[in-house]
Design a protein around this motif. Structure first.
Motif, PDB file in Angstrom:
ATOM      1  N   MET A 113       7.214  14.571  -1.799  1.00  0.00           N
ATOM      2  CA  MET A 113       7.360  13.118  -1.595  1.00  0.00           C
ATOM      3  C   MET A 113       6.063  12.425  -1.989  1.00  0.00           C
ATOM      4  O   MET A 113       5.014  13.060  -2.118  1.00  0.00           O
ATOM      5  CB  MET A 113       7.695  12.824  -0.135  1.00  0.00           C
ATOM      6  N   ASN A 156       4.117   9.200  -4.567  1.00  0.00           N
ATOM      7  CA  ASN A 156       4.186   8.823  -5.981  1.00  0.00           C
ATOM      8  C   ASN A 156       3.774   9.950  -6.922  1.00  0.00           C
ATOM      9  O   ASN A 156       4.112   9.931  -8.095  1.00  0.00           O
ATOM     10  CB  ASN A 156       3.364   7.556  -6.258  1.00  0.00           C
ATOM     11  N   PHE A 167      13.172  16.773  -3.749  1.00  0.00           N
ATOM     12  CA  PHE A 167      12.328  15.600  -3.979  1.00  0.00           C
ATOM     13  C   PHE A 167      12.914  14.388  -3.256  1.00  0.00           C
ATOM     14  O   PHE A 167      14.098  14.066  -3.409  1.00  0.00           O
ATOM     15  CB  PHE A 167      12.209  15.315  -5.477  1.00  0.00           C
ATOM     16  N   MET A 178       9.224  16.157 -10.897  1.00  0.00           N
ATOM     17  CA  MET A 178      10.640  16.468 -10.774  1.00  0.00           C
ATOM     18  C   MET A 178      11.169  17.266 -11.956  1.00  0.00           C
ATOM     19  O   MET A 178      12.036  18.128 -11.797  1.00  0.00           O
ATOM     20  CB  MET A 178      11.445  15.182 -10.592  1.00  0.00           C
ATOM     21  N   GLN A 195      12.509  10.483  -2.981  1.00  0.00           N
ATOM     22  CA  GLN A 195      11.922   9.423  -3.803  1.00  0.00           C
ATOM     23  C   GLN A 195      11.605   8.169  -2.990  1.00  0.00           C
ATOM     24  O   GLN A 195      12.134   7.956  -1.895  1.00  0.00           O
ATOM     25  CB  GLN A 195      12.871   9.079  -4.953  1.00  0.00           C
ATOM     26  N   ASP A 196      10.731   7.345  -3.591  1.00  0.00           N
ATOM     27  CA  ASP A 196      10.388   6.022  -3.073  1.00  0.00           C
ATOM     28  C   ASP A 196       9.772   6.075  -1.675  1.00  0.00           C
ATOM     29  O   ASP A 196      10.095   5.259  -0.808  1.00  0.00           O
ATOM     30  CB  ASP A 196      11.620   5.109  -3.074  1.00  0.00           C
ATOM     31  N   SER A 247       4.887  13.002  -6.630  1.00  0.00           N
ATOM     32  CA  SER A 247       6.031  13.904  -6.785  1.00  0.00           C
ATOM     33  C   SER A 247       6.974  13.470  -7.901  1.00  0.00           C
ATOM     34  O   SER A 247       7.709  14.290  -8.454  1.00  0.00           O
ATOM     35  CB  SER A 247       6.811  13.992  -5.466  1.00  0.00           C
ATOM     36  N   GLU A 248       6.950  12.177  -8.240  1.00  0.00           N
ATOM     37  CA  GLU A 248       7.901  11.661  -9.227  1.00  0.00           C
ATOM     38  C   GLU A 248       7.712  12.306 -10.594  1.00  0.00           C
ATOM     39  O   GLU A 248       8.671  12.558 -11.317  1.00  0.00           O
ATOM     40  CB  GLU A 248       7.773  10.142  -9.314  1.00  0.00           C
ATOM     41  N   LYS A 249       6.455  12.594 -10.961  1.00  0.00           N
ATOM     42  CA  LYS A 249       6.214  13.199 -12.272  1.00  0.00           C
ATOM     43  C   LYS A 249       6.388  14.716 -12.240  1.00  0.00           C
ATOM     44  O   LYS A 249       6.263  15.375 -13.270  1.00  0.00           O
ATOM     45  CB  LYS A 249       4.821  12.833 -12.776  1.00  0.00           C
TER      46      LYS A 249
END
Length: 237
Positions: free
Chosen positions: A165, A167, A183, A173, A185-186, A169-171
């Motif tokens: 979790m 910001n 994952f 995935m 998100q947000d 973690s977004e890259k």
């Protein structure tokens, strides 16, 4: 229980909240970008006016202590220390990565008993600041700056589910494809989620020395020269 002014400026979001008796009673957030220098003073003035108008004695100020944005953390820490000096109250430091787990736990988004939580902050390119906790927020692995690839965290993923979790973690995935990788998100570190961690530190008398407190940057700040400065240096050669 206590009245706490909570300040969070570790990412591009600027947020301020007031908690009293383990309940958030005031909250302001700005998600439009790194506007901490403009928004934080305004939010803090509104929060202190709210506290004074309701005749609530302020007991402490909690501030995110990093890792995160160098500038954001410095602005938040300076504001928190000023309030502590001015109102003679205690200072509490709340680690940013630990804070990221709070909304996930409060919303019960992780139900596996053996699951690990891995909050991440973006540290540019494929690098993240990451830490691992169990569901009781016991630290399983301390904060590190990790270069993420397909084998990252495999020793933990092979043993059970890991929930990523924040910001950073977004890259990850599309890189971490292990079947035990999940994952969420947000998820952002926000002031309105700070009070459970701040209350726990009050119960343990874990306060900071206002005079000597500095945020935890994890890495040293490196100032980048502007294009104009580089051009002038080139001309001087």
């Amino acid at each position: 229980m206590s009245c706490i002014l909570n300040i969070e400026t570790s990412t591009e979001v600027c947020s301020v909240a007031v908690s009293n008796d383990a309940e958030c009673i005031f909250n302001e957030e700005d998600h439009s970008g790194p506007n901490h220098a403009v928004k934080l003073g305004q939010f803090v003035d509104e929060a202190l006016s709210f506290i004074d108008n309701h005749a609530i004695p302020l007991d402490a100020v909690a501030v995110s202590c990093g890792p995160g944005s160098y500038t954001g953390l410095r602005i938040g820490a300076s504001m928190a220390k000023g309030i502590c000096y001015g109102r003679d109250v205690k200072l509490i430091a709340v680690p940013t990565l630990e804070l990221i787990t709070v909304p996930v736990l409060l919303q019960e988004q992780v139900t596996d008993d053996n699951a690990l939580l891995c909050p991440m902050l973006d540290a540019r390119r494929m690098e993240v600041y990451a830490q691992l906790f169990d569901r009781s927020l016991k630290e399983i692995r301390p904060i590190q700056a990790d270069i993420v690839d397909e084998t990252s965290y495999k020793e933990y993923l092979d043993k059970g589910p890991v929930y990523f979790m924040g910001n950073g973690s977004e890259k990850c995935m599309d890189v971490i494809r292990h079947p035990n990788a999940h994952f969420i998100q947000d998820i952002k570190p926000l002031a309105k989620y700070m009070f459970p961690l701040a209350e726990r530190r009050i119960a343990l008398s874990q306060f900071e020395d206002v005079a000597y407190f500095v945020p935890f940057y994890l890495k040293d700040f490196v100032a980048k020269a502007s294009k104009d400065m580089l051009a002038s240096l080139h001309l001087e050669k």
